[in-house]
Design a protein around this motif. Structure first.
Motif, PDB file in Angstrom:
ATOM      1  N   HIS A   1       0.839  -1.191   0.000  1.00  0.00           N
ATOM      2  CA  HIS A   1       0.000   0.000   0.000  1.00  0.00           C
ATOM      3  C   HIS A   1       0.879   1.247   0.000  1.00  0.00           C
ATOM      4  O   HIS A   1       2.052   1.192   0.368  1.00  0.00           O
ATOM      5  CB  HIS A   1      -0.886   0.035   1.254  1.00  0.00           C
ATOM      6  N   VAL A   2       0.302   2.362  -0.405  1.00  0.00           N
ATOM      7  CA  VAL A   2       0.958   3.668  -0.304  1.00  0.00           C
ATOM      8  C   VAL A   2       0.120   4.526   0.639  1.00  0.00           C
ATOM      9  O   VAL A   2      -1.103   4.567   0.519  1.00  0.00           O
ATOM     10  CB  VAL A   2       1.101   4.352  -1.685  1.00  0.00           C
TER      11      VAL A   2
ATOM     12  N   ASN B   1      -3.146  -7.887   5.931  1.00  0.00           N
ATOM     13  CA  ASN B   1      -4.097  -6.938   6.517  1.00  0.00           C
ATOM     14  C   ASN B   1      -3.893  -6.675   8.010  1.00  0.00           C
ATOM     15  O   ASN B   1      -4.811  -6.240   8.697  1.00  0.00           O
ATOM     16  CB  ASN B   1      -5.542  -7.408   6.285  1.00  0.00           C
ATOM     17  N   LYS B   2      -2.686  -6.923   8.524  1.00  0.00           N
ATOM     18  CA  LYS B   2      -2.441  -6.707   9.952  1.00  0.00           C
ATOM     19  C   LYS B   2      -1.161  -5.892  10.166  1.00  0.00           C
ATOM     20  O   LYS B   2      -1.197  -4.689  10.294  1.00  0.00           O
ATOM     21  CB  LYS B   2      -2.369  -8.047  10.712  1.00  0.00           C
ATOM     22  N   LEU B   3      -0.030  -6.581  10.251  1.00  0.00           N
ATOM     23  CA  LEU B   3       1.243  -5.930  10.574  1.00  0.00           C
ATOM     24  C   LEU B   3       1.952  -5.459   9.314  1.00  0.00           C
ATOM     25  O   LEU B   3       2.096  -6.224   8.355  1.00  0.00           O
ATOM     26  CB  LEU B   3       2.137  -6.905  11.350  1.00  0.00           C
ATOM     27  N   ASN B   4       2.403  -4.193   9.309  1.00  0.00           N
ATOM     28  CA  ASN B   4       3.106  -3.670   8.142  1.00  0.00           C
ATOM     29  C   ASN B   4       4.350  -2.900   8.566  1.00  0.00           C
ATOM     30  O   ASN B   4       4.449  -2.416   9.693  1.00  0.00           O
ATOM     31  CB  ASN B   4       2.183  -2.777   7.299  1.00  0.00           C
ATOM     32  N   VAL B   5       5.295  -2.809   7.641  1.00  0.00           N
ATOM     33  CA  VAL B   5       6.474  -1.956   7.818  1.00  0.00           C
ATOM     34  C   VAL B   5       6.356  -0.815   6.814  1.00  0.00           C
ATOM     35  O   VAL B   5       5.768  -0.972   5.736  1.00  0.00           O
ATOM     36  CB  VAL B   5       7.795  -2.728   7.635  1.00  0.00           C
ATOM     37  N   GLN B   6       6.933   0.347   7.159  1.00  0.00           N
ATOM     38  CA  GLN B   6       6.771   1.545   6.355  1.00  0.00           C
ATOM     39  C   GLN B   6       8.123   2.190   6.069  1.00  0.00           C
ATOM     40  O   GLN B   6       9.012   2.189   6.917  1.00  0.00           O
ATOM     41  CB  GLN B   6       5.879   2.559   7.076  1.00  0.00           C
ATOM     42  N   LEU B   7       8.237   2.762   4.871  1.00  0.00           N
ATOM     43  CA  LEU B   7       9.458   3.465   4.471  1.00  0.00           C
ATOM     44  C   LEU B   7       9.102   4.477   3.395  1.00  0.00           C
ATOM     45  O   LEU B   7       8.335   4.173   2.483  1.00  0.00           O
ATOM     46  CB  LEU B   7      10.500   2.478   3.927  1.00  0.00           C
TER      47      LEU B   7
ATOM     48  N   ASP C   1      13.022  14.644   4.781  1.00  0.00           N
ATOM     49  CA  ASP C   1      13.359  13.568   5.722  1.00  0.00           C
ATOM     50  C   ASP C   1      13.211  12.218   5.042  1.00  0.00           C
ATOM     51  O   ASP C   1      12.592  12.099   3.985  1.00  0.00           O
ATOM     52  CB  ASP C   1      12.402  13.561   6.929  1.00  0.00           C
ATOM     53  N   ILE C   2      13.778  11.202   5.693  1.00  0.00           N
ATOM     54  CA  ILE C   2      13.476   9.819   5.341  1.00  0.00           C
ATOM     55  C   ILE C   2      12.848   9.190   6.579  1.00  0.00           C
ATOM     56  O   ILE C   2      13.373   9.320   7.689  1.00  0.00           O
ATOM     57  CB  ILE C   2      14.743   9.037   4.880  1.00  0.00           C
ATOM     58  N   GLY C   3      11.699   8.564   6.383  1.00  0.00           N
ATOM     59  CA  GLY C   3      10.964   7.996   7.509  1.00  0.00           C
ATOM     60  C   GLY C   3      10.835   6.488   7.401  1.00  0.00           C
ATOM     61  O   GLY C   3      10.762   5.939   6.299  1.00  0.00           O
ATOM     62  N   PHE C   4      10.831   5.828   8.544  1.00  0.00           N
ATOM     63  CA  PHE C   4      10.610   4.385   8.570  1.00  0.00           C
ATOM     64  C   PHE C   4       9.898   4.019   9.862  1.00  0.00           C
ATOM     65  O   PHE C   4      10.053   4.691  10.894  1.00  0.00           O
ATOM     66  CB  PHE C   4      11.926   3.613   8.440  1.00  0.00           C
ATOM     67  N   GLY C   5       9.087   2.971   9.800  1.00  0.00           N
ATOM     68  CA  GLY C   5       8.336   2.590  10.978  1.00  0.00           C
ATOM     69  C   GLY C   5       7.514   1.343  10.750  1.00  0.00           C
ATOM     70  O   GLY C   5       7.800   0.548   9.850  1.00  0.00           O
ATOM     71  N   ALA C   6       6.481   1.186  11.566  1.00  0.00           N
ATOM     72  CA  ALA C   6       5.634   0.003  11.478  1.00  0.00           C
ATOM     73  C   ALA C   6       4.221   0.370  11.907  1.00  0.00           C
ATOM     74  O   ALA C   6       4.008   1.373  12.600  1.00  0.00           O
ATOM     75  CB  ALA C   6       6.176  -1.114  12.374  1.00  0.00           C
ATOM     76  N   GLY C   7       3.272  -0.432  11.459  1.00  0.00           N
ATOM     77  CA  GLY C   7       1.878  -0.210  11.813  1.00  0.00           C
ATOM     78  C   GLY C   7       1.156  -1.521  12.026  1.00  0.00           C
ATOM     79  O   GLY C   7       1.604  -2.576  11.563  1.00  0.00           O
ATOM     80  N   LEU C   8       0.054  -1.446  12.743  1.00  0.00           N
ATOM     81  CA  LEU C   8      -0.764  -2.626  12.993  1.00  0.00           C
ATOM     82  C   LEU C   8      -2.222  -2.238  12.797  1.00  0.00           C
ATOM     83  O   LEU C   8      -2.727  -1.321  13.449  1.00  0.00           O
ATOM     84  CB  LEU C   8      -0.547  -3.143  14.417  1.00  0.00           C
TER      85      LEU C   8
END
Length: 199
Positions: free
Chosen positions: A74-75, A103-109, A149-156
């Motif tokens: 996804h974006v 549809n649950k845990l994701n990583v982001q960049l 910036d450059i961003g990274f993270g995670a979502g649930l």
């Protein structure tokens, strides 16, 4: 005017990426920690000092969108306002999200554009440094209000409409463009932890 630019950009990216893809819109908000370091060096070769000019906790709030490009990819563009101490910014992150668990845990960049609406804490620190070094000038003229910036993270994703996320963003651009040149660098970082609710 810049806020309008960010809003238009947000809408254009959302429309451009969606064509036939499912898209969700919502609101987001939470806690924000803003950190800014001032590095002094000798011609950007030998580091002389590193000053932790700002380390403040506040909040962020804004709009969020989720665009499904593929089942696991996804974006996620956002347009948020954040405030911590005497710092305030408008953020425009565009995160690529990869789902590790469907549809649950994701990583982001992804990249994040920032526009500062108040840099008083940083201005005070710069004024002190330039005063000591004898390079006094108009502080507003030497601080860049725009950053990358450059961003990274995670979502649930807790439900289809509610998710939690955490993201850390490092500033790639230098906020300082004054007479000390490459001998003084100002770079910030932000950590945000919050929720998103999709309609």
């Amino acid at each position: 005017m810049k806020k309008l630019f960010f809003l238009i950009g947000f809408c254009l990216i959302a429309n451009g990426l969606t064509a036939q893809s499912p898209i969700k819109f919502g609101v987001t908000g939470g806690l924000l920690n803003s950190d800014a370091n001032i590095d002094l060096s000798l011609g950007s070769i030998v580091e002389l000092a590193s000053i932790d000019a700002v380390n403040e906790t506040g909040f962020y709030i804004g709009l969020i969108s989720d665009i499904e490009v593929a089942e696991s990819f996804h974006v996620q563009p956002e347009l948020t306002y954040g405030s911590a101490g005497d710092l305030s910014f408008v953020y425009f992150p565009i995160m690529a999200k990869y789902y590790l668990i469907a549809n649950k845990l994701n990583v982001q960049l992804g990249p994040q554009l920032t526009f500062s609406s108040n840099l008083d804490d940083i201005k005070n620190a710069i004024q002190d440094i330039e005063g000591v070094l004898g390079t006094n000038g108009n502080i507003d003229d030497v601080l860049n209000t725009f950053g990358v910036d450059i961003g990274f993270g995670a979502g649930l994703d807790i439900t289809d409409k509610l998710s939690v996320q955490a993201r850390y963003a490092l500033e790639l651009s230098d906020r300082y463009s004054g007479p000390l040149g490459n001998s003084l660098d100002i770079r910030g970082a932000t950590l945000n932890v919050g929720i998103a609710y999709f309609f």
